[in-house]
Write a protein that holds these residues in place. Structure first.
Motif, PDB file in Angstrom:
ATOM      1  N   THR A  64     130.164 108.537  32.127  1.00 50.36           N
ATOM      2  CA  THR A  64     129.592 107.524  33.013  1.00 50.36           C
ATOM      3  C   THR A  64     128.927 108.131  34.238  1.00 50.36           C
ATOM      4  OG1 THR A  64     131.685 107.238  34.199  1.00 50.36           O
ATOM      5  CG2 THR A  64     131.289 105.817  32.283  1.00 50.36           C
ATOM      6  N   THR A  65     129.303 109.356  34.616  1.00 49.87           N
ATOM      7  CA  THR A  65     128.748 109.971  35.823  1.00 49.87           C
ATOM      8  C   THR A  65     128.014 111.276  35.543  1.00 49.87           C
ATOM      9  OG1 THR A  65     130.818 111.169  36.255  1.00 49.87           O
ATOM     10  CG2 THR A  65     130.578 108.974  37.240  1.00 49.87           C
ATOM     11  N   TYR A  88     137.924 109.615  31.153  1.00 46.90           N
ATOM     12  CA  TYR A  88     137.435 109.576  32.532  1.00 46.90           C
ATOM     13  C   TYR A  88     136.205 108.679  32.611  1.00 46.90           C
ATOM     14  CZ  TYR A  88     140.679 113.122  34.127  1.00 46.90           C
ATOM     15  OH  TYR A  88     141.828 113.796  34.475  1.00 46.90           O
ATOM     16  N   GLU A  89     136.268 107.728  33.553  1.00 46.64           N
ATOM     17  CA  GLU A  89     135.176 106.781  33.768  1.00 46.64           C
ATOM     18  C   GLU A  89     134.953 106.627  35.258  1.00 46.64           C
ATOM     19  OE1 GLU A  89     135.541 103.857  29.885  1.00 46.64           O
ATOM     20  OE2 GLU A  89     136.642 103.311  31.701  1.00 46.64           O
ATOM     21  N   SER A 100     121.210 110.627  26.062  1.00 42.69           N
ATOM     22  CA  SER A 100     121.037 109.182  26.265  1.00 42.69           C
ATOM     23  C   SER A 100     121.034 108.793  27.740  1.00 42.69           C
ATOM     24  CB  SER A 100     122.148 108.414  25.540  1.00 42.69           C
ATOM     25  OG  SER A 100     123.427 108.876  25.934  1.00 42.69           O
ATOM     26  N   LYS A 101     121.446 109.704  28.607  1.00 44.15           N
ATOM     27  CA  LYS A 101     121.399 109.457  30.048  1.00 44.15           C
ATOM     28  C   LYS A 101     121.279 110.785  30.768  1.00 44.15           C
ATOM     29  CE  LYS A 101     125.108 108.491  32.266  1.00 44.15           C
ATOM     30  NZ  LYS A 101     126.345 107.749  32.568  1.00 44.15           N
ATOM     31  N   LEU A 102     120.380 110.851  31.759  1.00 43.26           N
ATOM     32  CA  LEU A 102     120.168 112.069  32.533  1.00 43.26           C
ATOM     33  C   LEU A 102     120.720 111.860  33.935  1.00 43.26           C
ATOM     34  CD1 LEU A 102     118.918 114.872  33.064  1.00 43.26           C
ATOM     35  CD2 LEU A 102     116.752 113.711  33.554  1.00 43.26           C
ATOM     36  N   VAL A 103     121.612 112.758  34.349  1.00 46.07           N
ATOM     37  CA  VAL A 103     122.160 112.746  35.706  1.00 46.07           C
ATOM     38  C   VAL A 103     121.943 114.134  36.291  1.00 46.07           C
ATOM     39  CG1 VAL A 103     124.205 112.445  37.137  1.00 46.07           C
ATOM     40  CG2 VAL A 103     123.893 111.011  35.111  1.00 46.07           C
ATOM     41  N   THR A 104     121.078 114.251  37.280  1.00 50.79           N
ATOM     42  CA  THR A 104     120.796 115.555  37.867  1.00 50.79           C
ATOM     43  C   THR A 104     121.666 115.785  39.096  1.00 50.79           C
ATOM     44  OG1 THR A 104     118.967 114.621  39.149  1.00 50.79           O
ATOM     45  CG2 THR A 104     118.437 115.610  37.026  1.00 50.79           C
ATOM     46  N   ASN A 105     122.006 117.064  39.320  1.00 49.53           N
ATOM     47  CA  ASN A 105     122.781 117.416  40.500  1.00 49.53           C
ATOM     48  C   ASN A 105     121.858 117.958  41.581  1.00 49.53           C
ATOM     49  OD1 ASN A 105     122.144 120.034  39.678  1.00 49.53           O
ATOM     50  ND2 ASN A 105     124.126 120.363  38.700  1.00 49.53           N
ATOM     51  N   SER A 106     122.452 118.530  42.630  1.00 49.61           N
ATOM     52  CA  SER A 106     121.653 118.983  43.772  1.00 49.61           C
ATOM     53  C   SER A 106     120.732 120.146  43.417  1.00 49.61           C
ATOM     54  CB  SER A 106     122.585 119.410  44.919  1.00 49.61           C
ATOM     55  OG  SER A 106     123.451 120.459  44.499  1.00 49.61           O
ATOM     56  N   LYS A 107     121.019 120.833  42.320  1.00 49.68           N
ATOM     57  CA  LYS A 107     120.187 121.946  41.878  1.00 49.68           C
ATOM     58  C   LYS A 107     119.159 121.513  40.838  1.00 49.68           C
ATOM     59  CE  LYS A 107     123.753 125.428  42.762  1.00 49.68           C
ATOM     60  NZ  LYS A 107     124.579 126.516  42.172  1.00 49.68           N
TER      61      LYS A 107
END
Length: 496
Positions: free
Chosen positions: A341-342, A379-380, A322-329
């Motif tokens: 949330t993160t 955790y939020e 439902s949510k995509l959060v990409t990291n540095s890779k």
């Protein structure tokens, strides 16, 4: 032009050339037999190189590689003929009895075409069928009407396939979501594995996505309704069956080869797929023996695949990102402790609320270890937020004997019930949600439960995979000396 056609007549007569029955006709050119793939120029590493390599490999890295293989989506099987680009310079023009005739493309683009209908044997790959049927018949409301799929080409190391796995929610910084808490708790630990597994792949779950990574996929849009992909945690055995179905169809092998039972379902004979070729998918039940009880028990689980398609109710195993959060890779982000949330977020289809990881802590003290204080947090935005508390100093009901229980709600979406079993510290049973009132939003466990250990509270040692990790509560005696005055249980569970 007439001269060129006349020059081709002897070749056609001697080889009985048959035209390709799909796509627009290719311009006339020199016909040659399709070349064989070039031999690999890689050599095995020698003994000294092996020793040198081994000296630089750490055990943890090796474990990570094993885990990546176990988590691998078997729909990523390589096809060297299609994925290497070796044959991009050739265009299929015709076939003889045993040869595909091609011409050099000379800059002319190969043309996509309709390639028939891929059959998935639902006895060999039941959970792949269930996942794909859910997507096509239920989420997309096709109700058995075939939908056209477009091949994008790629392969295990293809940037396109890698992008699709990221956009579907399969690829994350901690392997696949099915192996990462809290999703591993929700899907893996509650999975009813075959009690008598024949293959090692029956003992482990992988994350299956539909549409497959090799198909044309849309870029992730968290506002899309219905979701653009559906995910399901399935056994490696079933996942390999689905991969085999796709690979055989794409290559024209197995049941699609000459004389195979599904030969007529694949158009284009021996010609390989090109980008943007289109095809349909059908769910095949021909292998099920009506007199075989095991076969029929499997068939009963395929609730989304057969008419009248009335049972389009999530069985609790269909979910989506439902949510995509990409990291540095450029990988979907998942970490411990999980923070919806993160990091990447996921929902059960039709539930509408992200799955979160809740942490419940019990402080058990008193001379008889019967005084209990409870706290629930989540955790939020990177911080631990307390959502509910109950304290034995202000609530006499938390002086707990064997069989006593209490409920805690606060800002939890559902109520958490805590029940004590056994004298002293004893065992505690936790029930989140009400099975009658809260549908799929329920989860139960006890303080002795142990699940899939990787990415858990404690990954190694005797506490690996434990839902509740115990630690001593320190205090002082009358003389000020340090003593143990109780036990703190720190537990985690999925909830929404």
């Amino acid at each position: 032009m007439l001269a060129v056609l006349l020059a081709l007549l002897p070749l056609a007569a001697s080889h009985d050339v048959k035209p390709i029955q799909f796509g627009r006709p290719a311009p006339i050119g020199t016909l040659i037999s399709l070349p064989t793939p070039a031999a690999s120029n890689e050599r095995p590493i020698n003994k000294s190189e092996q020793e040198q390599y081994a000296s630089h490999v750490h055990l943890e890295d090796t474990v990570d590689q094993i885990q990546l293989l176990m988590d691998a989506d078997f729909t990523e099987i390589d096809d060297s003929l299609e994925d290497s680009g070796e044959f991009d310079q050739y265009v299929p023009v015709g076939t003889t009895d045993d040869t595909t005739l091609v011409r050099r493309a000379n800059g002319i683009e190969k043309r996509a075409a309709f390639r028939g209908t891929m059959q998935i044997d639902c006895l060999e790959a039941p959970e792949v069928c269930q996942n794909a049927c859910w997507y096509q018949n239920c989420l997309m409301d096709a109700k058995g009407v075939t939908t056209t799929i477009k091949y994008q080409d790629g392969g295990r190391n293809s940037a396109r396939d890698s992008a699709n796995r990221l956009q579907s929610g399969v690829t994350t910084s901690r392997g696949r979501p099915c192996t990462t808490w809290p999703f591993g708790q929700k899907f893996w630990d509650t999975y009813q594995f075959n009690p008598n597994p024949v293959e090692e792949s029956e003992k482990y779950l992988e994350t299956d996505e539909w549409p497959m990574a090799s198909f044309e996929n849309p870029a992730f849009d968290e506002t899309a309704n219905p979701p653009q992909h559906t995910l399901r945690c399935i056994t490696g055995q079933s996942n390999k069956g689905g991969a085999r179905a796709w690979t055989n169809f794409r290559r024209g092998h197995g049941p699609y080869a000459e004389g195979g039972k599904w030969e007529n379902f694949r158009l284009g004979a021996k010609t390989h797929f090109v980008r943007y070729d289109e095809f349909n998918v059908a769910f095949n039940f021909d292998s099920f023996d009506p007199n075989n009880a095991d076969h029929q028990n499997v068939r009963k689980t395929l609730t989304f695949c057969e008419a009248p398609y009335a049972n389009c109710k999530n069985d609790g195993r269909q979910f989506h990102m439902s949510k995509l959060v990409t990291n540095s890779k450029s990988t979907g982000q998942l970490a411990w402790p999980y923070d919806a949330t993160t990091q990447n977020a996921y929902q059960l289809d039709y539930e509408g609320t992200d799955i979160k990881q809740y942490h419940v802590t019990l402080a058990i003290t008193g001379d008889d270890q019967d005084e209990v204080a409870a706290q629930v947090s989540v955790y939020e935005n990177g911080d631990e937020t307390i959502v509910a508390t109950r304290d034995s100093t202000t609530d006499s009901s938390l002086t707990m004997e064997d069989g006593d229980s209490f409920s805690i709600k606060g800002n939890l979406p559902k109520t958490l019930k805590v029940e004590k079993s056994g004298i002293g510290c004893g065992t505690f049973k936790f029930t989140y949600g009400d099975a009658q009132a809260d549908g799929l939003a329920v989860f139960g466990f006890d303080s002795e439960d142990i699940g899939y250990g990787r990415w858990s509270h404690t990954e190694k040692g005797r506490n690996s995979g434990r839902y509740c990790v115990p630690e001593d509560i320190q205090g002082q005696d009358a003389n000020g000396a340090a003593i143990v005055i109780g036990t703190r249980l720190k537990c985690s569970f999925p909830g929404w």
